[in-house]
Design a protein around this motif. Structure first.
Motif, PDB file in Angstrom:
ATOM      1  N   PHE A  70       0.855  -1.192   0.000  1.00 29.98           N
ATOM      2  CA  PHE A  70       0.000   0.000   0.000  1.00 29.98           C
ATOM      3  C   PHE A  70       0.894   1.246   0.000  1.00 29.98           C
ATOM      4  O   PHE A  70       1.766   1.392   0.850  1.00 29.98           O
ATOM      5  CB  PHE A  70      -0.917   0.012   1.217  1.00 29.98           C
ATOM      6  CG  PHE A  70      -1.810  -1.193   1.310  1.00 29.98           C
ATOM      7  CD1 PHE A  70      -2.911  -1.313   0.475  1.00 29.98           C
ATOM      8  CD2 PHE A  70      -1.537  -2.213   2.206  1.00 29.98           C
ATOM      9  CE1 PHE A  70      -3.729  -2.434   0.541  1.00 29.98           C
ATOM     10  CE2 PHE A  70      -2.342  -3.333   2.281  1.00 29.98           C
ATOM     11  CZ  PHE A  70      -3.445  -3.449   1.446  1.00 29.98           C
ATOM     12  N   TYR A 102      -6.559   2.134  -3.058  1.00 30.20           N
ATOM     13  CA  TYR A 102      -7.580   2.255  -2.019  1.00 30.20           C
ATOM     14  C   TYR A 102      -8.181   3.652  -2.151  1.00 30.20           C
ATOM     15  O   TYR A 102      -7.589   4.544  -2.765  1.00 30.20           O
ATOM     16  CB  TYR A 102      -6.988   2.038  -0.619  1.00 30.20           C
ATOM     17  CG  TYR A 102      -5.797   2.921  -0.276  1.00 30.20           C
ATOM     18  CD1 TYR A 102      -5.977   4.179   0.309  1.00 30.20           C
ATOM     19  CD2 TYR A 102      -4.486   2.504  -0.533  1.00 30.20           C
ATOM     20  CE1 TYR A 102      -4.897   4.984   0.621  1.00 30.20           C
ATOM     21  CE2 TYR A 102      -3.397   3.304  -0.225  1.00 30.20           C
ATOM     22  CZ  TYR A 102      -3.599   4.540   0.349  1.00 30.20           C
ATOM     23  OH  TYR A 102      -2.513   5.338   0.654  1.00 30.20           O
ATOM     24  N   GLY A 117      -8.127  -1.836   2.014  1.00 32.03           N
ATOM     25  CA  GLY A 117      -6.899  -2.616   2.073  1.00 32.03           C
ATOM     26  C   GLY A 117      -7.169  -4.065   2.441  1.00 32.03           C
ATOM     27  O   GLY A 117      -6.565  -4.996   1.875  1.00 32.03           O
TER      28      GLY A 117
END
Length: 288
Positions: A70, A102, A117
């Motif tokens: 991420f 995201y 996530g």
């Protein structure tokens, strides 16, 4: 926070995003030069329009460790295409790398982006084998805001439970310059009412059920203070969780992730990540 102050804070966040956007585009263009595209791009949350990119090691690969990454961006900017250099560096060293989008502010506020996530992690668990990965060797990793997201997925069991998973499905968490017990400050519009701010702090959820951790932080980071990683490592060890802490001398906020563009910028970071996930790394070039 009054409605007026909330609106002003939101405008400040938007202005900051516009100011850095141009510089970031140029930096990412340099970082991604020579990095090949992902082997696959998949919509993992159709209702939200969220996709992820899959970077596979070359050749016929089976049972590779799986890393879901991420990106950072203050919870208000970023996109997976900017981080080809991370996905490709990991893939070139024997890792099945998944870089997931995201929702960012103002489209989503906390905890929406953490929930996104968790959905990406569920996709990785379900589909890793089809791409040569081993779902029993599943790691979450992030830089800056992305590390906060990954840390909560690893420590607050509710996020994985909501997608039908347990924390013990994770083999580990890798945090690069992440905020884990931080002052909300100007990010109040992102994190909503003060009463829920403690839920945003991964340090509040560390217990014996958390997965092993690798925490990397530059000692000159002025965006997210190094004590975030130091204290999370201490809390993990106190709970009986293995936690490795790598502090980079002279390292800035971006140093841990810059290592995936050019390992010489932060020596030892890529090696530490590969060792942590158990990859048979070769330290190949990012774009090859």
């Amino acid at each position: 926070m009054t409605p007026l102050r909330r609106r002003l804070a939101a405008l400040g966040l938007a202005a900051s995003s516009l100011l850095v956007a141009g510089c970031e585009r140029a930096l990412f263009a340099v970082a991604n030069r020579g990095s090949g595209p992902p082997e696959a791009s998949v919509v993992f949350a159709p209702a939200l329009g969220l996709s992820l990119d899959v970077y596979r090691p070359a050749g016929t690969v089976r049972d590779a460790p799986v890393v879901v990454f991420f990106y950072g961006g203050g919870w208000q900017r970023g996109m997976r295409a900017q981080y080809r250099f991370v996905g490709r560096r990991l893939a070139n060293n024997g890792v099945l790398a998944i870089v997931a989008d995201y929702r960012t502010y103002p489209r989503a506020t906390f905890p929406g982006f953490v929930e996104d996530g968790a959905k990406a992690v569920r996709w990785a668990r379900d589909h890793a084998a089809a791409h040569g990965g081993d779902p029993s060797r599943l790691f979450v990793m992030g830089h800056s805001a992305g590390a906060q997201i990954a840390a909560l997925i690893a420590t607050d069991a509710r996020y994985l439970q909501a997608v039908g998973m347990r924390r013990d499905a994770l083999a580990g968490f890798i945090g690069l310059a992440g905020p884990y017990d931080f002052a909300i400050g100007g990010y109040a519009p992102v994190f909503g009412p003060r009463a829920q701010w403690p839920r945003a702090m991964a340090q509040n959820f560390v217990d014996a059920g958390a997965p092993p951790m690798l925490l990397v932080h530059g000692d000159q980071d002025r965006v997210v203070l190094p004590r975030n990683s130091v204290r999370l490592a201490e809390a993990a060890r106190a709970a009986g969780v293995r936690a490795e802490l790598q502090v980079l001398p002279g390292g800035s906020h971006s140093a841990p992730v810059q290592a995936f563009w050019s390992p010489a910028r932060a020596p030892g970071v890529v090696e530490a990540v590969l060792d942590f996930v158990g990859a048979a790394g070769t330290q190949g070039q990012a774009g090859r």
